[in-house]
Design an enzyme around this catalytic site. Structure first.
Site, PDB file in Angstrom:
ATOM      1  CB  CYS A   1     -50.862  21.454  -2.797  1.00  0.00           C
ATOM      2  SG  CYS A   1     -51.934  22.810  -2.989  1.00  0.00           S
TER       3      CYS A   1
ATOM      4  CB  CYS B   1     -51.765  21.617  -6.270  1.00  0.00           C
ATOM      5  SG  CYS B   1     -50.945  23.028  -5.348  1.00  0.00           S
TER       6      CYS B   1
END
Length: 266
Positions: A115, A118
């Protein structure tokens, strides 16, 4: 070991021939023959032993211990971690960590190794953890615990849930670098000193039941009895015990009226 073959050779610049004041065996060695054919005229040469052979009396062996040092490269979610940050390994680990946190504010950080949002947000989360040592940050790797995340209804990343003491879950939301203010506001709101009445609640009972029903997880949970019984439980206990008067319910009254009408022949 081979004998020392390093010798000095003085060449005559006038004649161009090597004047070798050595033994016949040395003069016929391949090294000397190659020197004569090269047409070299100049300074003193030192002809040594062939490569790979040790020289007697000149070289002493020294034991050397070589230890390969290959540093383990940290993954991006392992960098900058603080003492109050912990990676969750299982469903049981998550439940125990929330229950053992007491009255601390607990922030559960759901992330994935692939991600991009993230990864970009991780350094700031580490900074928040450093500035708030009394807050516990639990990291859950979506790729490692995907089945558990499904049971907890986490389908968007990065995702955060806030828990505290007997209050249980305080809120949950998705957040990125562009909406980092949402995280700051929630942290400021829920990190104030407070006292919870009762033990830490942790996950909701529906979440615990969902984790227990997930066959991919090694997690067991038995439904705890409620501190406040429902009206049906109260009525059932009253009927079973003669010490307590049984209050007639609407259905009981209707049954009595029906029986009276049958007796009267209506």
């Amino acid at each position: 070991m081979a004998e020392l073959l390093a010798q000095r050779c003085f060449l005559s610049s006038s004649s161009g021939h090597a004047c070798l004041s050595r033994s016949r065996e040395q003069r016929e060695s391949p090294a000397f023959v190659a020197l004569r054919r090269s047409g070299f005229h100049g300074r003193t040469l030192a002809l040594g032993a062939p490569r790979g052979k040790l020289l007697r009396g000149r070289v002493s062996s020294v034991p050397v211990q070589m230890t390969p040092s290959i540093g383990k490269s940290l993954k991006w979610w392992e960098k900058g971690l603080q003492a109050n940050m912990k990676e969750i390994e299982s469903a049981q680990d998550l439940v125990d960590s929330l229950l053992n946190a007491g009255d601390k504010l607990v922030i559960v950080d759901f992330f994935s190794s692939g991600c991009g949002g993230c990864r970009a947000l991780h350094p700031k989360i580490c900074q928040f953890a450093e500035k708030n040592p009394n807050v516990l940050f639990l990291q859950i790797n979506y790729e490692k615990l995907k089945s558990m995340c499904y049971s907890l209804h986490v389908h968007v990343l990065p995702f955060f849930r806030f828990y505290r003491g007997a209050h249980g879950r305080l809120g949950s939301f998705s957040c990125t670098n562009a909406t980092i203010k949402k995280f700051k506001d929630a942290l400021a709101k829920h990190s104030t000193d407070r006292c919870s009445l009762g033990p830490a609640k942790g996950l909701e009972e529906s979440e615990l039941l969902a984790l227990a029903a997930n066959t991919d997880l090694s997690f067991n949970y038995a439904k705890m009895p409620s501190l406040f019984p429902s009206p049906d439980d109260v009525a059932e206990r009253a009927r079973a015990s003669p010490k307590f008067p049984v209050l007639a319910t609407l259905s009981d009254t209707q049954d009595s009226e029906d029986k009276a009408m049958v007796i009267a022949g209506r």
